[in-house]
Write a protein that holds these residues in place. Sequence first.
Motif, PDB file in Angstrom:
ATOM      1  N   THR A  36       0.832  -1.207   0.000  1.00 19.06           N
ATOM      2  CA  THR A  36       0.000   0.000   0.000  1.00 19.06           C
ATOM      3  C   THR A  36       0.862   1.249   0.000  1.00 19.06           C
ATOM      4  O   THR A  36       0.600   2.191  -0.749  1.00 19.06           O
ATOM      5  N   ASN A  37       1.898   1.265   0.819  1.00 18.70           N
ATOM      6  CA  ASN A  37       2.780   2.433   0.883  1.00 18.70           C
ATOM      7  C   ASN A  37       3.479   2.675  -0.450  1.00 18.70           C
ATOM      8  O   ASN A  37       3.516   3.805  -0.937  1.00 18.70           O
ATOM      9  N   LEU A  38       4.034   1.617  -1.033  1.00 15.55           N
ATOM     10  CA  LEU A  38       4.724   1.770  -2.313  1.00 15.55           C
ATOM     11  C   LEU A  38       3.758   2.190  -3.418  1.00 15.55           C
ATOM     12  O   LEU A  38       4.097   3.014  -4.271  1.00 15.55           O
ATOM     13  N   GLU A  39       2.569   1.648  -3.382  1.00 12.39           N
ATOM     14  CA  GLU A  39       1.560   2.015  -4.382  1.00 12.39           C
ATOM     15  C   GLU A  39       1.155   3.479  -4.235  1.00 12.39           C
ATOM     16  O   GLU A  39       1.010   4.194  -5.226  1.00 12.39           O
ATOM     17  N   ASN A  40       0.986   3.941  -3.004  1.00 11.09           N
ATOM     18  CA  ASN A  40       0.632   5.345  -2.774  1.00 11.09           C
ATOM     19  C   ASN A  40       1.736   6.290  -3.239  1.00 11.09           C
ATOM     20  O   ASN A  40       1.453   7.334  -3.825  1.00 11.09           O
ATOM     21  N   ILE A  41       2.976   5.923  -2.989  1.00 11.53           N
ATOM     22  CA  ILE A  41       4.102   6.742  -3.453  1.00 11.53           C
ATOM     23  C   ILE A  41       4.087   6.813  -4.979  1.00 11.53           C
ATOM     24  O   ILE A  41       4.169   7.889  -5.570  1.00 11.53           O
ATOM     25  N   HIS A  42       3.983   5.664  -5.581  1.00  6.37           N
ATOM     26  CA  HIS A  42       4.010   5.580  -7.043  1.00  6.37           C
ATOM     27  C   HIS A  42       2.843   6.370  -7.661  1.00  6.37           C
ATOM     28  O   HIS A  42       3.040   7.146  -8.605  1.00  6.37           O
ATOM     29  N   THR A  43       1.664   6.190  -7.132  1.00  6.86           N
ATOM     30  CA  THR A  43       0.479   6.885  -7.644  1.00  6.86           C
ATOM     31  C   THR A  43       0.601   8.389  -7.445  1.00  6.86           C
ATOM     32  O   THR A  43       0.247   9.173  -8.328  1.00  6.86           O
ATOM     33  N   SER A  44       1.106   8.788  -6.297  1.00  6.19           N
ATOM     34  CA  SER A  44       1.271  10.220  -6.015  1.00  6.19           C
ATOM     35  C   SER A  44       2.239  10.871  -6.997  1.00  6.19           C
ATOM     36  O   SER A  44       2.002  11.982  -7.470  1.00  6.19           O
ATOM     37  N   LEU A  45       3.318  10.189  -7.301  1.00  8.26           N
ATOM     38  CA  LEU A  45       4.285  10.728  -8.257  1.00  8.26           C
ATOM     39  C   LEU A  45       3.663  10.860  -9.645  1.00  8.26           C
ATOM     40  O   LEU A  45       3.880  11.859 -10.338  1.00  8.26           O
ATOM     41  N   TYR A  46       2.877   9.883 -10.040  1.00 10.09           N
ATOM     42  CA  TYR A  46       2.185   9.967 -11.321  1.00 10.09           C
ATOM     43  C   TYR A  46       1.190  11.129 -11.342  1.00 10.09           C
ATOM     44  O   TYR A  46       1.038  11.812 -12.357  1.00 10.09           O
ATOM     45  N   GLN A  47       0.507  11.350 -10.228  1.00 11.21           N
ATOM     46  CA  GLN A  47      -0.446  12.464 -10.165  1.00 11.21           C
ATOM     47  C   GLN A  47       0.260  13.801 -10.329  1.00 11.21           C
ATOM     48  O   GLN A  47      -0.245  14.697 -11.005  1.00 11.21           O
ATOM     49  N   ILE A  48       1.414  13.945  -9.711  1.00  8.15           N
ATOM     50  CA  ILE A  48       2.180  15.192  -9.870  1.00  8.15           C
ATOM     51  C   ILE A  48       2.590  15.360 -11.330  1.00  8.15           C
ATOM     52  O   ILE A  48       2.480  16.442 -11.898  1.00  8.15           O
ATOM     53  N   LYS A  49       3.043  14.277 -11.935  1.00 11.47           N
ATOM     54  CA  LYS A  49       3.478  14.347 -13.331  1.00 11.47           C
ATOM     55  C   LYS A  49       2.320  14.737 -14.250  1.00 11.47           C
ATOM     56  O   LYS A  49       2.480  15.564 -15.144  1.00 11.47           O
ATOM     57  N   GLU A  50       1.157  14.155 -14.024  1.00 10.82           N
ATOM     58  CA  GLU A  50       0.000  14.459 -14.862  1.00 10.82           C
ATOM     59  C   GLU A  50      -0.500  15.879 -14.659  1.00 10.82           C
ATOM     60  O   GLU A  50      -1.030  16.490 -15.579  1.00 10.82           O
ATOM     61  N   ALA A  51      -0.325  16.407 -13.459  1.00 15.72           N
ATOM     62  CA  ALA A  51      -0.835  17.740 -13.147  1.00 15.72           C
ATOM     63  C   ALA A  51       0.082  18.857 -13.646  1.00 15.72           C
ATOM     64  O   ALA A  51      -0.322  20.019 -13.671  1.00 15.72           O
ATOM     65  N   SER A  52       1.314  18.522 -14.031  1.00 18.93           N
ATOM     66  CA  SER A  52       2.249  19.575 -14.423  1.00 18.93           C
ATOM     67  C   SER A  52       2.748  19.364 -15.844  1.00 18.93           C
ATOM     68  O   SER A  52       2.769  18.253 -16.353  1.00 18.93           O
TER      69      SER A  52
END
Length: 179
Positions: free
Chosen positions: A106-122
């Motif tokens: 769960t922790n690794l998935e949240n990190i990975h997903t969060s990084l993708y969200q930042i990438k998509e938002a910028s």
Amino acid sequence: MKKNRQILYLFVFLIAVGAMAVYGKSATQEFSPEKVTHYLNNMRLGIQDIYNKVPIDQIREKKTISKGQLDQLIEGSDRIFSSYLELKAIGLEFDYFEDTNAKMETNLENIHTSLYQIKEASNGDTRLIARQIASFSEVYNFLWDLYGLDVYNMDLDEILSEMEKVSENYEPMFETYLF
């Protein structure tokens, strides 16, 4: 007589193919410590890549993260996450691990997903607020704690258990998406 030989050869060939198939299946069902070491090394290399290619001090000082740095973070987190999933799969397949409360995934998935969200938002460099910088610091601390585990002298069940213990220390922060 020739026909009998052909039938005999065909019969021997089928037996050989059957034996190879059975041997191949039993060979894949054996536990391989080399695979475990391979995936552990991949996890460690992913962590090293993140630390070497995107130093946390740079993020703190500039309060921004470039698209290239974000790509490096995503690549490293992907390597860590996929290697962990492979270790976990081996553990589940050979009953070294019970998937009851796997916080690590769960922790690794949240990190990975969060990084993708930042990438998509910028579109380019992303300006970070204080909370995001603190989250990056926590991620780096989490990864450093994983990296610091002396896993090469442990069995797979102990390795997965130690990783879960590290994850439990960071559980409250990683309950939701970080950034």
